[in-house]
Design a protein around this motif. Structure first.
Motif, PDB file in Angstrom:
ATOM      1  N   PRO A   1     -16.279   9.216  15.809  1.00 47.27           N
ATOM      2  CA  PRO A   1     -17.290   8.378  15.155  1.00 47.27           C
ATOM      3  C   PRO A   1     -16.784   7.551  13.979  1.00 47.27           C
ATOM      4  N   GLN A   2     -15.486   7.262  13.921  1.00 43.98           N
ATOM      5  CA  GLN A   2     -14.941   6.401  12.873  1.00 43.98           C
ATOM      6  C   GLN A   2     -14.473   5.091  13.507  1.00 43.98           C
ATOM      7  N   VAL A   3     -15.127   3.991  13.161  1.00 44.61           N
ATOM      8  CA  VAL A   3     -14.834   2.702  13.788  1.00 44.61           C
ATOM      9  C   VAL A   3     -13.386   2.305  13.592  1.00 44.61           C
ATOM     10  N   GLN A   4     -12.851   2.490  12.370  1.00 43.35           N
ATOM     11  CA  GLN A   4     -11.521   2.005  12.055  1.00 43.35           C
ATOM     12  C   GLN A   4     -10.434   2.701  12.875  1.00 43.35           C
ATOM     13  N   THR A   5     -10.585   4.023  13.096  1.00 41.81           N
ATOM     14  CA  THR A   5      -9.567   4.747  13.852  1.00 41.81           C
ATOM     15  C   THR A   5      -9.675   4.450  15.342  1.00 41.81           C
ATOM     16  N   LEU A   6     -10.903   4.325  15.846  1.00 35.68           N
ATOM     17  CA  LEU A   6     -11.087   3.999  17.258  1.00 35.68           C
ATOM     18  C   LEU A   6     -10.572   2.590  17.554  1.00 35.68           C
TER      19      LEU A   6
ATOM     20  N   SER B   1      -4.255   9.275  12.486  1.00 32.14           N
ATOM     21  CA  SER B   1      -5.349   8.735  11.663  1.00 32.14           C
ATOM     22  C   SER B   1      -6.692   9.316  12.082  1.00 32.14           C
ATOM     23  N   ILE B   2      -6.881   9.493  13.385  1.00 30.98           N
ATOM     24  CA  ILE B   2      -8.128  10.098  13.867  1.00 30.98           C
ATOM     25  C   ILE B   2      -8.251  11.532  13.356  1.00 30.98           C
TER      26      ILE B   2
ATOM     27  N   ALA C   1       0.827  -1.202   0.000  1.00 30.89           N
ATOM     28  CA  ALA C   1       0.000   0.000   0.000  1.00 30.89           C
ATOM     29  C   ALA C   1       0.865   1.258   0.000  1.00 30.89           C
ATOM     30  N   THR C   2       0.365   2.313  -0.633  1.00 32.73           N
ATOM     31  CA  THR C   2       1.103   3.575  -0.721  1.00 32.73           C
ATOM     32  C   THR C   2       0.456   4.682   0.100  1.00 32.73           C
ATOM     33  N   TYR C   3      -0.362   4.305   1.065  1.00 32.28           N
ATOM     34  CA  TYR C   3      -0.987   5.297   1.934  1.00 32.28           C
ATOM     35  C   TYR C   3       0.053   5.913   2.863  1.00 32.28           C
ATOM     36  N   PRO C   4      -0.254   7.042   3.510  1.00 27.83           N
ATOM     37  CA  PRO C   4       0.694   7.644   4.458  1.00 27.83           C
ATOM     38  C   PRO C   4       1.080   6.664   5.565  1.00 27.83           C
ATOM     39  N   PHE C   5       2.242   6.893   6.144  1.00 33.01           N
ATOM     40  CA  PHE C   5       2.774   5.974   7.153  1.00 33.01           C
ATOM     41  C   PHE C   5       1.817   5.794   8.315  1.00 33.01           C
ATOM     42  N   TYR C   6       1.224   6.881   8.777  1.00 34.12           N
ATOM     43  CA  TYR C   6       0.323   6.765   9.929  1.00 34.12           C
ATOM     44  C   TYR C   6      -0.908   5.932   9.603  1.00 34.12           C
ATOM     45  N   SER C   7      -1.346   5.955   8.330  1.00 31.25           N
ATOM     46  CA  SER C   7      -2.490   5.140   7.933  1.00 31.25           C
ATOM     47  C   SER C   7      -2.138   3.658   7.973  1.00 31.25           C
TER      48      SER C   7
END
Length: 493
Positions: free
Chosen positions: A371-376, A474-475, A222-228
């Motif tokens: 309210p974002q499940v993935q970040t929580l 990410s949050i 994946a080429t997303y940002p490091f924090y992602s």
């Protein structure tokens, strides 16, 4: 931990004569040991299995890192679960039974660490409640075609949780928990069929990530940002979390030695489901893969099937997390520190009811604020799951081995004679013996085992710190790209 002041009483043999009251307590504790290895397998699977974030983890990391991370983190989680079982077997006895993670903590790291771990367990459970309420709210929002304010959808499940947790005993949850596994497996099988015959849910992906409609793109790396990518790793950590209640499961087994067999089978099944489901969904949906994977189908009727089934399992999971978290808070704070009434009394019922309301509404504040499940989920994985599943088992094993080596030169206990402790042996202090091993009976393999666990503990703590940093970024990024806002009506799907 002060090795120079280890109590001499710790060297006494536990087979000393018991009083009649102690005998009654021992017999009562033995009587609750009814679970078989099959029951332990079922409980481990129920506690750990949560496959709907797996495709999102592959989205964030790609095929190669995602697969390698699931294999590596699964292997380390299995090893650390084995360490918890080993510590339980070493530390448990009829007179001083190990009933929870906190008991293992106190006997290896002291009272102050027990206090910290108890609160971490409580935080872990309350944030799990928030995460479960969020995913259930997303399902309800899709079911109503968005004709409900998202924060109101969260409130609905908070109220349901408040009602459900008026039940104080886990015994009444047993048949519900048994159905949760089969519901999750049914959702997996149905969504696999739906996703193969449906384009991605472009509208939900745009709301969650602000990406336009287009061809599906998958990546080996994946080429997303490091924090992602770090947030994706923490979702993998979150997926293997479950060690928090392992000691409680072992404590109720008729044959605690069989736990390792049950855990091995459960971990193999869970790993297979994660890899299959994650790779399958990511291959079909690529960059449009949602944090709750089965919501990624575009046909409303198919969304409805998955959402309805998921709502049932989410209510069950939320009730279980709430019950465990509330009991930890009640026993350790209300009963122990505030000297409140026992849980099963009339006054205890009143205190429990008030505590239930406060617990679930704190969960609402956490869920509605993020309210974002993935970040929580990623933050939970970094703050709590990483510790209970990886850091603590390795660290407590190291401390236990250090204490064993520190007392290796002490004279053995003999009936009628006081125990004799040896502070120095050929100029070796207790600390030196504890850290480097006893010079009288060197065991090189044991010293390497001690060192390996120490390094693993430090590595896990460092990874947790990196995960907290990455999940925090990410949050922040999710609030910039997602339609959902804190305590707002817009939903992330």
């Amino acid at each position: 931990m002060d090795l120079d002041n280890i109590s001499d009483s710790a060297l006494e043999v536990q087979t000393a004569e018991l009083s009649s009251l102690e005998i009654e307590k021992v017999n009562a504790w033995r009587a609750i040991r009814q679970a078989t290895w099959a029951g332990a397998f079922y409980l481990c699977t129920t506690d750990i299995l949560g496959p709907f974030n797996a495709p999102y983890a592959f989205r964030q990391n790609g095929y190669v890192p995602g697969t390698l991370l699931y294999v590596f983190m699964g292997a380390v989680a299995f090893y650390c679960g084995g360490l918890l079982w080993w510590l339980y077997v070493k530390l448990d006895s009829d007179r001083f039974p190990v009933k929870s993670y906190s008991d293992i903590t106190e006997r290896t790291a002291g009272t102050w660490m027990r206090f910290l771990v108890t609160w971490l367990v409580f935080i872990h459970m309350i944030v799990n409640v928030a995460t479960t309420s969020l995913s259930a709210a997303q399902s309800l929002y899709q079911l109503t075609h968005g004709h409900i304010c998202f924060v109101v959808a969260i409130v609905v499940w908070i109220v349901v949780g408040c009602v459900l947790n008026q039940i104080r005993t886990l015994k009444r949850y047993s048949w519900l928990a048994s159905s949760a596994i089969w519901i999750n497996i049914l959702v997996i099988l149905l969504s696999v069929g739906f996703i193969a015959h449906s384009p991605p849910n472009y509208a939900a992906a745009k709301a969650a990530y602000k990406i336009p409609t287009g061809p599906v793109v998958t990546q080996a790396f994946a080429t997303y940002p490091f924090y992602s990518r770090i947030n994706g790793v923490m979702n993998i950590v979150y997926a293997y979390g479950g060690a928090t209640i392992f000691p409680q499961i072992i404590a109720e087994m008729r044959r605690p030695m069989d736990f390792l067999k049950a855990f091995s089978i459960a971990q193999a099944l869970i790993f297979t489901i994660y890899i299959f489901y994650g790779l399958y969904v990511y291959s079909f949906q690529g960059q449009f893969t949602l944090a709750v994977a089965f919501q990624g189908v575009s046909k409303y009727s198919w969304q409805t099937v998955g959402n309805v089934l998921h709502l049932i399992s989410a209510v069950i999971a939320g009730g279980l997390y709430g019950n465990i978290g509330l009991k930890i808070l009640y026993v350790n704070v209300v009963e122990r520190f505030l000297k409140g009434p026992p849980l099963l009394t009339t006054r205890g019922r009143l205190c429990w009811s008030v505590l239930v309301i406060a617990f679930w509404w704190v969960g609402f504040v956490i869920g509605a604020a993020i309210p974002q499940v993935q970040t929580l989920s990623g933050m939970v994985g970094a703050v709590t799951n990483m510790q209970f599943t990886y850091s603590f088992p390795a660290g407590f094993t190291t401390l236990y081995l250090v204490q064993l080596d520190a007392t290796a030169e002490d004279h053995k206990y003999q009936p009628g004679a006081p125990p004799q402790r040896i502070d120095t042996w050929s100029d070796w202090s207790r600390w030196k013996r504890g850290l480097l091993g006893s010079p009288k009976a060197r065991q090189p393999l044991l010293q390497w085992f001690k060192l390996f666990n120490f390094v693993l503990c430090i590595a896990a703590l460092a990874t947790a710190g990196l995960g907290i940093y990455g999940s925090g970024l990410s949050i922040a990024a999710a609030f910039d790209s997602s339609a959902a806002t804190s305590f707002g009506c817009a939903a992330p799907v």
